[in-house]
Design a protein around this motif. Sequence first.
Motif, short mmCIF file in Angstrom:
data_model
loop_
_atom_site.label_atom_id
_atom_site.label_comp_id
_atom_site.label_asym_id
_atom_site.label_seq_id
_atom_site.Cartn_x
_atom_site.Cartn_y
_atom_site.Cartn_z
N VAL A 167 0.95 -1.10 -0.56
CA VAL A 167 -0.40 0.36 0.23
C VAL A 167 0.48 1.40 -0.33
O VAL A 167 1.93 1.01 1.31
CB VAL A 167 -0.59 0.41 1.10
N LEU A 168 0.41 2.07 -0.70
CA LEU A 168 1.43 3.51 -1.45
C LEU A 168 0.34 4.41 -0.28
O LEU A 168 -0.62 4.44 -0.66
CB LEU A 168 1.48 3.42 -2.59
N PHE A 169 1.45 5.26 0.48
CA PHE A 169 -0.48 6.46 0.39
C PHE A 169 0.95 7.92 0.95
O PHE A 169 2.47 7.78 1.15
CB PHE A 169 -0.68 6.46 2.07
N ALA A 170 -0.01 9.04 0.68
CA ALA A 170 0.64 10.31 0.94
C ALA A 170 0.47 10.97 1.87
O ALA A 170 -1.00 10.74 2.34
CB ALA A 170 0.03 11.28 -0.58
N PHE A 171 1.19 11.25 3.25
CA PHE A 171 1.38 11.79 4.07
C PHE A 171 1.37 12.98 3.98
O PHE A 171 2.92 13.63 4.21
CB PHE A 171 1.76 10.73 5.24
N SER A 172 1.09 14.02 5.04
CA SER A 172 1.63 15.46 5.15
C SER A 172 1.43 15.85 6.79
O SER A 172 0.23 15.88 6.94
CB SER A 172 0.41 16.78 4.11
N ILE A 213 5.84 27.08 12.07
CA ILE A 213 5.99 27.90 11.32
C ILE A 213 3.71 27.38 10.50
O ILE A 213 2.94 29.21 10.17
CB ILE A 213 6.09 27.54 9.96
N GLY A 214 3.29 26.83 11.35
CA GLY A 214 1.88 26.93 11.47
C GLY A 214 1.05 26.58 10.13
O GLY A 214 0.33 26.60 9.60
N THR A 215 2.37 25.99 9.36
CA THR A 215 1.83 25.52 7.63
C THR A 215 2.16 24.12 7.77
O THR A 215 2.81 22.59 8.57
CB THR A 215 2.51 25.86 7.05
N PHE A 216 1.72 23.53 6.49
CA PHE A 216 1.65 21.98 6.78
C PHE A 216 2.87 21.69 5.45
O PHE A 216 3.92 22.30 5.10
CB PHE A 216 0.17 21.08 5.76
N SER A 217 3.96 20.44 6.39
CA SER A 217 5.11 20.30 5.66
C SER A 217 4.82 19.44 4.38
O SER A 217 4.22 18.95 3.88
CB SER A 217 6.04 19.55 7.09
N PRO A 218 6.01 19.62 3.24
CA PRO A 218 5.62 18.92 1.70
C PRO A 218 5.42 17.16 2.57
O PRO A 218 6.10 16.86 3.46
CB PRO A 218 7.25 18.81 1.80
N SER A 219 4.28 16.51 1.74
CA SER A 219 4.33 15.54 1.36
C SER A 219 5.93 13.73 1.47
O SER A 219 6.26 15.02 1.06
CB SER A 219 2.79 14.97 0.80
N GLN A 239 11.55 17.48 -2.38
CA GLN A 239 10.79 17.98 -2.02
C GLN A 239 9.43 17.83 -2.92
O GLN A 239 9.49 18.58 -3.98
CB GLN A 239 11.42 19.06 -1.95
N LEU A 240 8.42 17.22 -2.37
CA LEU A 240 6.84 16.74 -3.54
C LEU A 240 6.23 17.71 -3.56
O LEU A 240 5.53 18.09 -4.67
CB LEU A 240 6.50 15.33 -2.95
N ASP A 241 5.78 18.86 -3.13
CA ASP A 241 5.33 19.68 -2.74
C ASP A 241 5.30 21.08 -1.67
O ASP A 241 7.12 21.36 -1.71
CB ASP A 241 3.39 19.15 -2.49
N ASP A 242 5.10 21.80 -2.61
CA ASP A 242 5.50 23.25 -1.81
C ASP A 242 4.19 24.43 -1.00
O ASP A 242 3.14 23.92 -1.63
CB ASP A 242 6.03 24.85 -2.82
N PRO A 243 3.81 23.39 -0.05
CA PRO A 243 2.16 24.14 0.78
C PRO A 243 1.58 25.41 0.14
O PRO A 243 0.72 25.67 0.09
CB PRO A 243 2.33 23.65 2.21
N GLY A 255 -1.14 22.12 1.12
CA GLY A 255 -1.01 21.55 -0.67
C GLY A 255 -0.83 20.29 -0.01
O GLY A 255 -0.94 19.47 1.14
N GLY A 256 -0.49 18.85 -1.72
CA GLY A 256 -0.53 17.65 -1.40
C GLY A 256 -0.25 16.94 -2.53
O GLY A 256 -0.85 17.91 -3.33
N ILE A 257 -0.33 15.51 -1.95
CA ILE A 257 0.29 15.02 -2.80
C ILE A 257 -1.76 14.49 -3.28
O ILE A 257 -2.59 14.20 -2.90
CB ILE A 257 0.33 13.53 -2.67
#
Length: 340
Positions: free
Chosen positions: A110-115, A121-127, A159-163, A177-179
């Motif tokens: 099972v593959l999954f994306a997690f953030s 800094i109160g934001t979500f980290s890259p996935s 780095q997969l994304d920039d929230p 942001g996220g996968i």
Amino acid sequence: FDGRVYFAAVRSARVSRLDRDGRIETVAGTGVARCINTNACPPAGDGQLATAVALADVQDVAVDGLGRVFIAESEAVREDDVDGTIATLFVGTGPDRYVSSVAVDDIGRVLFAFSAQDANIGTFSPSLIERIEPDGTITVVAGGGHDVDGDGIAATSAQLDDPAQSPPLLANHPEIGGIIDLAAGAGDAFFLVDGGAQLRRVDGRGVITRLTHATPDGDIGGVAVDAAGRAIVTRAASIDAVDVDGTDTPLLTGLNRPGPIAIDHDGALVFVDSAAFAPASLERLDPGAALATPIAPGAGAGPSGPPRLDARALPIMSVAGLVVDAAGRLVFAARDAATG
């Protein structure tokens, strides 16, 4: 379409199956969300019948060759086993965390994306993309690095994304942001649609490559893998095939706004198309066909509460994920008009 469609209703927190006769049956969830708009919503109900357990904030679904359904639910990955009971395979840690996408490969991993939230800094980290082995071992297979371009390097250095610059993803948390989607290929290879809505591939050696780049109206909403190993993607108004070298071939144009997509065992494409403020339509494009045909038209009205109802009376407003199982049945995550 000769199989059955499984779908999970976002916010109504229900995973359902669309039978060949056009009727829908609930296979997980009660239709009443366990919690909404909260910073933490841990999974509950392990070992119970999946249909008796309240789910929360379902984002995606996948299914393996045995018929087990995997659910990206809030901060967890859940498994609805073949005996109908539910279990938790992964729970994120931190003050706020989300599993945005889930997929399963040809040997049941099972593959999954997690953030998770960055408390500083109160934001979500890259996935991160993580993989659950059959023995339960969980390993990071992509993300965690600082290279935003992430082209031709180890996937775990990218780095997969920039929230801060990703498009809205989660219905209840539009700042995140996220996968957007995952699709498993042969062996260890897989494709992902990153937080910038662009396609990347991780090959069997663990090397990541960007296959598409941002263009006007070119953002990708869903990805599946065909028998030739190509990524089949939905764009703003079309469906394209993308080879591993990045070559892009249009397969179907003139659509409204196609989203999640899957491939049936006879090579047919099954996808969701939708227009703004209108019910979505589940459609099928057979091999060699020039036009798609509706499977579940986005029209009509009817309640979504009963465990069985006619799919033709269910206006599907939005869909978050779509996949085909070994028996030709489809699993997809949706929000219906009756539940908002």
